[in-house]
Design a protein around this motif. Structure first.
Motif, PDB file in Angstrom:
ATOM      1  N   LEU A 184      -1.405  -3.665   7.280  1.00  0.00           N
ATOM      2  CA  LEU A 184      -1.247  -5.118   7.161  1.00  0.00           C
ATOM      3  C   LEU A 184      -0.813  -5.669   8.510  1.00  0.00           C
ATOM      4  CD1 LEU A 184       0.617  -5.269   3.772  1.00  0.00           C
ATOM      5  CD2 LEU A 184      -1.782  -5.693   4.191  1.00  0.00           C
ATOM      6  N   SER A 185      -1.244  -6.861   8.790  1.00  0.00           N
ATOM      7  CA  SER A 185      -0.806  -7.455  10.056  1.00  0.00           C
ATOM      8  C   SER A 185       0.039  -8.682   9.790  1.00  0.00           C
ATOM      9  CB  SER A 185      -2.008  -7.781  10.930  1.00  0.00           C
ATOM     10  OG  SER A 185      -2.933  -8.576  10.219  1.00  0.00           O
ATOM     11  N   ILE A 186      -0.628  -9.734   9.322  1.00  0.00           N
ATOM     12  CA  ILE A 186       0.123 -10.975   9.074  1.00  0.00           C
ATOM     13  C   ILE A 186       1.179 -10.748   7.994  1.00  0.00           C
ATOM     14  CG2 ILE A 186      -0.090 -13.393   8.410  1.00  0.00           C
ATOM     15  CD1 ILE A 186      -1.802 -12.890  10.777  1.00  0.00           C
ATOM     16  N   LEU A 187       0.800 -10.032   6.964  1.00  0.00           N
ATOM     17  CA  LEU A 187       1.702  -9.896   5.821  1.00  0.00           C
ATOM     18  C   LEU A 187       2.529  -8.616   5.875  1.00  0.00           C
ATOM     19  CD1 LEU A 187      -0.707 -11.181   3.067  1.00  0.00           C
ATOM     20  CD2 LEU A 187       1.042 -12.447   4.284  1.00  0.00           C
ATOM     21  N   SER A 188       2.528  -7.986   7.024  1.00  0.00           N
ATOM     22  CA  SER A 188       3.374  -6.799   7.129  1.00  0.00           C
ATOM     23  C   SER A 188       4.822  -7.246   7.070  1.00  0.00           C
ATOM     24  CB  SER A 188       3.110  -6.079   8.441  1.00  0.00           C
ATOM     25  OG  SER A 188       3.586  -6.870   9.501  1.00  0.00           O
ATOM     26  N   LEU A 189       5.648  -6.333   6.651  1.00  0.00           N
ATOM     27  CA  LEU A 189       7.047  -6.723   6.471  1.00  0.00           C
ATOM     28  C   LEU A 189       7.794  -6.603   7.779  1.00  0.00           C
ATOM     29  CD1 LEU A 189       7.757  -5.044   3.077  1.00  0.00           C
ATOM     30  CD2 LEU A 189       7.130  -7.382   3.565  1.00  0.00           C
ATOM     31  N   ASP A 190       8.519  -7.665   8.068  1.00  0.00           N
ATOM     32  CA  ASP A 190       9.306  -7.638   9.285  1.00  0.00           C
ATOM     33  C   ASP A 190      10.642  -7.008   8.964  1.00  0.00           C
ATOM     34  OD1 ASP A 190      10.445  -7.985  11.667  1.00  0.00           O
ATOM     35  OD2 ASP A 190      10.534 -10.171  11.600  1.00  0.00           O
ATOM     36  N   LEU A 191      10.623  -5.697   8.995  1.00  0.00           N
ATOM     37  CA  LEU A 191      11.842  -4.998   8.580  1.00  0.00           C
ATOM     38  C   LEU A 191      12.900  -4.980   9.669  1.00  0.00           C
ATOM     39  CD1 LEU A 191      10.281  -2.117   6.556  1.00  0.00           C
ATOM     40  CD2 LEU A 191      11.348  -4.192   5.723  1.00  0.00           C
ATOM     41  N   SER A 198      -7.059  -9.028   1.259  1.00  0.00           N
ATOM     42  CA  SER A 198      -7.999  -8.095   0.650  1.00  0.00           C
ATOM     43  C   SER A 198      -7.341  -6.738   0.420  1.00  0.00           C
ATOM     44  CB  SER A 198      -9.217  -7.962   1.570  1.00  0.00           C
ATOM     45  OG  SER A 198     -10.102  -7.038   1.051  1.00  0.00           O
ATOM     46  N   THR A 199      -6.598  -6.290   1.423  1.00  0.00           N
ATOM     47  CA  THR A 199      -5.918  -4.993   1.290  1.00  0.00           C
ATOM     48  C   THR A 199      -4.907  -5.029   0.153  1.00  0.00           C
ATOM     49  OG1 THR A 199      -6.134  -4.561   3.625  1.00  0.00           O
ATOM     50  CG2 THR A 199      -4.435  -3.336   2.484  1.00  0.00           C
ATOM     51  N   SER A 254     -16.232  -3.325   1.892  1.00  0.00           N
ATOM     52  CA  SER A 254     -17.313  -2.570   2.501  1.00  0.00           C
ATOM     53  C   SER A 254     -16.810  -1.821   3.711  1.00  0.00           C
ATOM     54  CB  SER A 254     -18.421  -3.525   2.910  1.00  0.00           C
ATOM     55  OG  SER A 254     -17.963  -4.317   3.978  1.00  0.00           O
ATOM     56  N   PRO A 255     -17.431  -0.679   3.980  1.00  0.00           N
ATOM     57  CA  PRO A 255     -17.023   0.100   5.141  1.00  0.00           C
ATOM     58  C   PRO A 255     -17.095  -0.742   6.403  1.00  0.00           C
ATOM     59  CG  PRO A 255     -18.606   1.299   3.803  1.00  0.00           C
ATOM     60  CD  PRO A 255     -18.522  -0.083   3.253  1.00  0.00           C
ATOM     61  N   ALA A 256     -18.080  -1.653   6.421  1.00  0.00           N
ATOM     62  CA  ALA A 256     -18.210  -2.489   7.605  1.00  0.00           C
ATOM     63  C   ALA A 256     -16.959  -3.302   7.812  1.00  0.00           C
ATOM     64  CB  ALA A 256     -19.400  -3.408   7.457  1.00  0.00           C
ATOM     65  N   LYS A 257     -16.416  -3.767   6.675  1.00  0.00           N
ATOM     66  CA  LYS A 257     -15.203  -4.572   6.793  1.00  0.00           C
ATOM     67  C   LYS A 257     -14.012  -3.723   7.144  1.00  0.00           C
ATOM     68  CE  LYS A 257     -16.593  -8.515   4.364  1.00  0.00           C
ATOM     69  NZ  LYS A 257     -17.068  -8.917   3.082  1.00  0.00           N
ATOM     70  N   GLY A 258     -14.045  -2.516   6.589  1.00  0.00           N
ATOM     71  CA  GLY A 258     -12.953  -1.599   6.909  1.00  0.00           C
ATOM     72  C   GLY A 258     -12.900  -1.335   8.397  1.00  0.00           C
ATOM     73  N   ALA A 259     -14.071  -1.326   9.018  1.00  0.00           N
ATOM     74  CA  ALA A 259     -14.124  -1.028  10.439  1.00  0.00           C
ATOM     75  C   ALA A 259     -14.210  -2.306  11.255  1.00  0.00           C
ATOM     76  CB  ALA A 259     -15.342  -0.163  10.728  1.00  0.00           C
ATOM     77  N   ARG A 260     -13.465  -3.294  10.783  1.00  0.00           N
ATOM     78  CA  ARG A 260     -13.448  -4.574  11.485  1.00  0.00           C
ATOM     79  C   ARG A 260     -12.941  -4.398  12.912  1.00  0.00           C
ATOM     80  NH1 ARG A 260     -10.827  -7.399   7.685  1.00  0.00           N
ATOM     81  NH2 ARG A 260     -12.785  -8.014   6.813  1.00  0.00           N
ATOM     82  N   PRO A 261     -13.463  -5.187  13.839  1.00  0.00           N
ATOM     83  CA  PRO A 261     -13.020  -5.009  15.217  1.00  0.00           C
ATOM     84  C   PRO A 261     -11.511  -5.027  15.303  1.00  0.00           C
ATOM     85  CG  PRO A 261     -14.757  -6.654  15.104  1.00  0.00           C
ATOM     86  CD  PRO A 261     -14.411  -6.279  13.695  1.00  0.00           C
ATOM     87  N   SER A 262     -11.034  -4.099  16.067  1.00  0.00           N
ATOM     88  CA  SER A 262      -9.598  -3.926  16.091  1.00  0.00           C
ATOM     89  C   SER A 262      -8.883  -5.082  16.746  1.00  0.00           C
ATOM     90  CB  SER A 262      -9.245  -2.644  16.812  1.00  0.00           C
ATOM     91  OG  SER A 262      -9.783  -2.731  18.111  1.00  0.00           O
ATOM     92  N   PRO A 292       0.815  -1.226   0.000  1.00  0.00           N
ATOM     93  CA  PRO A 292       0.000   0.000   0.000  1.00  0.00           C
ATOM     94  C   PRO A 292       0.844   1.269   0.000  1.00  0.00           C
ATOM     95  CG  PRO A 292      -0.909  -1.570   1.532  1.00  0.00           C
ATOM     96  CD  PRO A 292       0.369  -2.161   1.024  1.00  0.00           C
ATOM     97  N   HIS A 293       1.930   1.269   0.746  1.00  0.00           N
ATOM     98  CA  HIS A 293       2.696   2.518   0.839  1.00  0.00           C
ATOM     99  C   HIS A 293       3.273   2.910  -0.512  1.00  0.00           C
ATOM    100  CE1 HIS A 293       6.209  -0.048   0.650  1.00  0.00           C
ATOM    101  NE2 HIS A 293       6.895   1.024   0.366  1.00  0.00           N
ATOM    102  N   GLN A 294       3.429   1.922  -1.384  1.00  0.00           N
ATOM    103  CA  GLN A 294       3.992   2.246  -2.690  1.00  0.00           C
ATOM    104  C   GLN A 294       3.041   3.082  -3.528  1.00  0.00           C
ATOM    105  OE1 GLN A 294       4.804  -1.869  -3.462  1.00  0.00           O
ATOM    106  NE2 GLN A 294       6.976  -1.456  -3.571  1.00  0.00           N
ATOM    107  N   LEU A 295       1.778   3.000  -3.177  1.00  0.00           N
ATOM    108  CA  LEU A 295       0.808   3.825  -3.883  1.00  0.00           C
ATOM    109  C   LEU A 295       0.465   5.058  -3.074  1.00  0.00           C
ATOM    110  CD1 LEU A 295      -1.689   1.197  -5.260  1.00  0.00           C
ATOM    111  CD2 LEU A 295       0.331   2.134  -6.336  1.00  0.00           C
ATOM    112  N   GLY A 296       1.116   5.183  -1.924  1.00  0.00           N
ATOM    113  CA  GLY A 296       0.845   6.335  -1.082  1.00  0.00           C
ATOM    114  C   GLY A 296      -0.545   6.288  -0.486  1.00  0.00           C
ATOM    115  N   LEU A 297      -1.031   5.072  -0.220  1.00  0.00           N
ATOM    116  CA  LEU A 297      -2.386   4.963   0.321  1.00  0.00           C
ATOM    117  C   LEU A 297      -2.381   5.134   1.837  1.00  0.00           C
ATOM    118  CD1 LEU A 297      -3.697   1.964  -1.733  1.00  0.00           C
ATOM    119  CD2 LEU A 297      -4.021   4.381  -2.142  1.00  0.00           C
ATOM    120  N   THR A 298      -3.443   5.678   2.312  1.00  0.00           N
ATOM    121  CA  THR A 298      -3.566   5.834   3.752  1.00  0.00           C
ATOM    122  C   THR A 298      -4.770   5.065   4.239  1.00  0.00           C
ATOM    123  OG1 THR A 298      -5.044   7.693   3.630  1.00  0.00           O
ATOM    124  CG2 THR A 298      -2.697   8.183   3.549  1.00  0.00           C
ATOM    125  N   THR A 299      -4.942   5.056   5.514  1.00  0.00           N
ATOM    126  CA  THR A 299      -6.104   4.377   6.068  1.00  0.00           C
ATOM    127  C   THR A 299      -7.266   5.348   6.171  1.00  0.00           C
ATOM    128  OG1 THR A 299      -5.285   4.919   8.242  1.00  0.00           O
ATOM    129  CG2 THR A 299      -4.755   2.746   7.418  1.00  0.00           C
TER     130      THR A 299
END
Ligand SMILES: Nc1nc2c(ncn2[C@@H]2O[C@H](COP(=O)(O)OP(=O)(O)OP(=O)(O)O)[C@@H](O)[C@H]2O)c(=O)[nH]1
Length: 952
Positions: free
Chosen positions: A195-202, A530-531, A140-148, A114-121
């Protein structure tokens, strides 16, 4: 039920009990286990207001499960089975999705982060996915607002606040190269969560880098590097899903029954089995851990004991890994002094289990059709066994610890120590206060035991309705006959309640320990997928739009160039042919004209349109007249000068022809380079996106035409007519093509005969005599020829000097008379006259005859050197040879210029073809990516919905 007996348990409805009456006041909202799928238990107040033992005994049954509760537990079991099935299927599907995405990332499309496209939350931003794809994988917005909670596990760039539960996700920028968070997304960016699971472990490779600075590293990573890192992430996700699947599908669950010595652990195990399997005695008798398992599930239906020396090597199917005993020998095995066994496995049949295999829930504890529960009877706790049991309890396969405490003795020190440690690790521990029937002051006992539990295991205390049970296991074992089993199913008892709670707790534990992690992991992973997919839909849409725009520009250019290929060839040939023809004919006519003059012994008068020599080209001044005749004394030198002058005149004409050709060539080259080049290459260049540097480089590589170098390597020197056509130095780096013939005007010397116009004389004489003129090159002079010459010369002298034509004719007639007898006597005087005439002619005619002779001889010499060529072809003359040579040189230059143009055109065509193919490939790739991603997002969303519906 007999008269006078205390009212049955059910009349003392829990609902009617006051909370205050129960010594263990239930805390608000803690009536069920946290996160439990079980509905909160009905507040079953166990008020022991009556001090009558019998009344208390009856009240005890308040702990027992009602028919509804049993039904609820049964439904729990079924629902657990359904959830498990759904999750297993979702795990499998997600594995497929992850693998699909990994392959897609490897082979088809480099996944963007996502950051490569300069996308934000930007949660409020409209969904940008609807652009660029016909089947927008909308999030869907509902999915976007998934329980944290689902998102809590990781963030790609920053830690998420832990307390966010119902708040919308914080605005977070992905492009934080400059440090401070700022919204960089376009207005129509979709909501993107970190991203959580697929976030990069830098942190990998940057162990000292603080987390806060990690986002700064992202922009420095190339797309390929990020894609590789993602591949690794996906692979490990597949591995993790595999592990989760194993855990979810693992049906084996183990309950460790432990407690003080003689607390009644074995009795409890037997009660749960409704049969006396484990030995129970006043004396401490359990010395080895003994695991009771369902024989039908684990030992091919055979009841027996497996005494195992090494648990690691144990395999029920391999007799060498254990010692087998009869089930009845359990006491013997347990009684061994210094037992060599680590554990004894007791395979038994549960009396309540259905005979046939069934997945339907049933009353059996160890074989309930859903989870295979094994019970581990541990040795009583004391100083010796404490650490071993604690170690055992810590094992991950132990789902539940049931701690048995004797109501008579309360907790010993060992018990307290164990509980204290165990509750820290497992949070929830079942506590069974056994031998309850014998307690008189149950309320006091409850209070004391309750206080102790509260301190030792607060979590257990909070969920005491489910976790703390006051039972008398011995009663269950002792009293249960076949018939009583039946009746007990109808009448819930406190032991039933314990049993059902335990069973539900096992399922709950499994749900929490196995299903919940799987669900949460899946949701996080699916959200990440999905993201990523949504992000890449945008990337692919942008790339497609750009590629289509490029294609619109590139395609027509390529098509035009391809169509012009033949046109360019023809155009170049046409220019070449026309210029060469012009040059050839101009040269030929110029030299033909020049040769006409020279052969008459005249210098060549200048033509009107004689071009001036180009700067740098070797120029030669054409002689305007012959040298003046110096008189007979200087005759010889003069003749040489005449010859040189005529040669120079010819050579000057050749030069002029060359200059003329050069001019034509310059025009021709211009036509090719500029005219045709402009016409055809401007199309290509207009479409080129190549950098200025490249174009500059191409220009430099172009040949430079230097017209002055054309014909430069001509033979030097006035005596040679440079017709050898050696390298003409076109200045184009070519090797000159030489003429096969050679001309040489210096090959002949001025001779005596050149001084006389013998030929003319001879021809004139012959004409007089009616004979054919002698040809050039005949050396012998016949008498008659000499005579003819003499007559001719006399006549000529006479006609020139005397000016009387008639005299000439008279003389001729006289000469003809010499042939007759009569005339012979006139011979002497006539010959005298002839000699005088001849000499007179020579002197008078020299200034005219010499140039003419030399000119003619020059012409003859030039022609004679060409006569060797084949007779079949038209004779090669001086003009034709030179026009051929010059035309050839012109053609060579034009051909090179044409070749240059063709090359440039070919390169432009190739370049545009390559560009078109590249753009078309990009279009195809982006379209393929959009198709894949569109379907992918749909599948992901389907899975997400499915998994979200699994309540854990
Ligand atoms: N009255 C009564 N006696 C019980 C009860 N449970 C066990 N007992 C008795 O207590 C004694 C010890 O019982 P066990 O089941 O052997 O106790 P244990 O905890 O397994 O003993 P060890 O394994 O040796 O530590 C036996 O004599 C049982 O009959 C009970 O609920 N009520």
């Amino acid at each position: 039920m007999q008269q006078g007996q205390p009212s049955p348990v059910r009349t003392a409805s829990p609902a009617r009990m006051s909370q205050d009456e129960f010594p263990f006041t239930q805390e608000a909202s803690s009536s069920s286990l946290p996160g439990s799928s079980l509905p909160p238990s009905t507040p079953k107040s166990t008020c022991f207001t009556s001090s009558s033992p019998s009344a208390l005994n009856r009240s005890i049954s308040l702990f027992g499960a009602t028919g509804d509760e049993i039904q609820r537990h049964v439904e729990d079991q079924k629902s657990f089975g359904d959830k498990r099935e759904t999750l297993v299927s979702a795990l499998d599907s997600t594995t497929g999705l992850v693998k699909g995405l990994a392959a897609f990332n490897q082979e088809k499309w480099t996944i963007h982060y996502p950051h490569q496209l300069g996308l934000t939350t930007t949660a409020a931003a409209p969904n940008a996915l609807q652009r660029g794809t016909s089947s927008p994988p909308a999030t869907s917005p509902a999915k976007g607002a998934r329980p944290s909670a689902v998102r809590r596990s990781a963030s790609m760039f920053a830690e998420e606040p832990a307390e966010e539960s119902s708040r919308p996700a914080p605005q977070r920028s992905y492009s934080t190269a400059e440090g401070p968070v700022k919204p960089t997304a376009p207005v129509d960016a979709p909501p993107v969560h970190p991203l959580s699971i697929l976030s990069l472990d830098l942190k990998l490779g940057h162990p000292t880098a603080p987390t806060a600075n990690l986002p700064a590293l992202l922009p420095s990573l190339s797309l390929a590097t990020l894609s590789q890192l993602l591949s690794r992430r996906l692979t490990s996700a597949v591995g993790h899903i595999g592990q989760l699947r194993q855990r979810v599908t693992d049906t084996n669950s183990r309950i460790l029954v432990t407690g003080d010595l003689n607390a009644g652990k074995s009795t409890l195990v037997n009660a749960l089995l409704r049969r006396e399997v484990m030995p129970s005695d006043q004396q401490p008798c359990t010395t080895v851990f003994c695991e009771v398992l369902d024989a039908s599930a684990w030992n091919e239906g055979k009841e027996e004991l497996h005494a195992v020396r090494d648990v690691e090597k144990y395999d029920a199917a391999d007799r060498s890994t254990f010692d087998a005993f009869d089930l009845s020998q359990v006491l013997e095995v347990q009684d061994m002094e210094e037992s060599p066994y680590q554990i004894v496995k007791a395979y038994v049949h549960d009396a309540r289990a259905p005979a046939e295999e069934s997945n339907e829930p049933n009353p059996s504890f160890i074989k309930n059709g859903l989870v295979s529960i094994s019970l581990i009877d541990a040795p009583g706790l004391n100083r010796d066994t404490l650490s071993t049991t604690a170690l055992f309890a810590r094992q991950s396969e132990i789902d539940v610890i049931v701690f048995v405490v004797s109501a008579e003795n309360h907790f010993t020190l060992s018990a307290k120590e164990f509980l204290w440690n165990a509750s820290r690790e497992k949070a929830y521990v079942f506590i069974v206060v056994n031998k309850w029937a014998g307690i008189r002051d149950k309320a006091r006992c409850m209070r004391v035991v309750g206080e102790q539990i509260k301190q030792l295991s607060p979590a257990t205390w909070k969920a005491r309705q489910e976790l703390v049970h006051f039972v008398d296991a011995a009663e269950v074992v002792d009293d249960e006959t076949e018939e009583e089993i039946k009746s007990s199913e109808e009448e819930a008892t406190s032991f039933d309640h314990l049993e059902q709670s335990l069973r539900s707790f096992v399922l709950l534990k499994r749900t929490t320990s196995k299903l919940a992690p799987a669900k949460h992991y899946l949701l996080n992973l699916l959200a990440d997928l999905s993201t990523l997919a949504s992000t890449n839909v945008i990337a692919a849409s942008d790339e497609l739009a750009e590629a289509l725009r490029q294609l619109q520009r590139v395609k027509p250019i390529h098509e035009r160039l391809a169509a012009q290929r033949d046109e360019v060839e023809e155009g170049v040939d046409r220019v070449e042919e026309s210029v060469v023809e012009v040059v050839r004919s101009a040269t030929w006519s110029r030299l033909e004209r020049a040769m006409g003059y020279v052969s008459q012994g005249q210098v060549v008068p200048p033509q009107e349109a004689t071009p001036t020599s180009l700067a740098g080209a070797e120029s030669l001044k054409a002689p305007t007249e012959l040298p003046e005749f110096p008189g007979v004394m200087g005759l010889w030198e003069w003749a040489s000068e005449v010859k040189a002058t005529l040669v120079r005149a010819l050579e000057a004409e050749v030069r002029s022809a060359e200059d003329e050709a050069r001019g034509e060539t310059v025009e021709g080259v211009k036509k090719v380079q500029d005219g045709l080049g402009e016409k055809y290459l401007s199309t290509a260049n207009a479409g080129e996106q190549g950098s200025e540097e490249v174009k500059e480089g191409e220009k430099k590589a172009e040949r430079v035409f230097r017209p002055e170098v054309m014909f430069a390597k001509r033979r030097r020197g006035l005596g040679r007519l440079a017709a050898r056509g050696q390298s003409t130095g076109l200045g184009l780096g070519s090797t000159a093509v030489g003429l096969s013939n050679s001309f040489s005007a210096t090959d002949f010397e001025v001779t005596m005969f050149d001084l006389l116009d013998l030929q003319r004389l001879y021809a004139h004489g012959n004409r007089l005599r009616g004979k054919k003129a002698i040809t050039d090159g005949e050396d012998g002079v016949e008498t008659s020829a000499i005579l003819g010459l003499g007559l001719g010369s006399l006549g000529m002298v006479g006609s020139r000097v005397i000016g009387i034509k008639g005299t000439m004719d008279s003389l001729t007639r006289i000469m003809e008379m010499l042939g007759s007898e009569k005339a012979r006597k006139w011979a002497g005087p006539v010959l005298g006259v002839l000699t005088v005439g001849f000499v007179a002619y020579i002197i008078v005619d020299l200034p005219r005859a010499v140039p003419r002779n030399i000119g003619r001889k020059l012409q003859a010499s030039l022609s004679s050197s060409l006569d060797s060529s084949s007779t079949a072809t038209p004779p090669i003359t001086f003009p034709s040879a030179h026009s051929d040579r010059i035309a050839k040189e012109t053609r060579k230059v034009l051909r090179l210029a044409g070749w240059d143009l063709r090359e440039r055109f070919r390169a432009a065509l190739e370049r545009s073809e390559k560009e078109r193919k590249e753009v078309e490939a990009t279009v195809e790739k982006a379209e393929g990516a959009l198709k894949f991603l569109g379907e992918f997002v749909e599948k992901v969303e389907k899975e997400e919905t499915r998994v979200e519906e699994v309540a854990v």
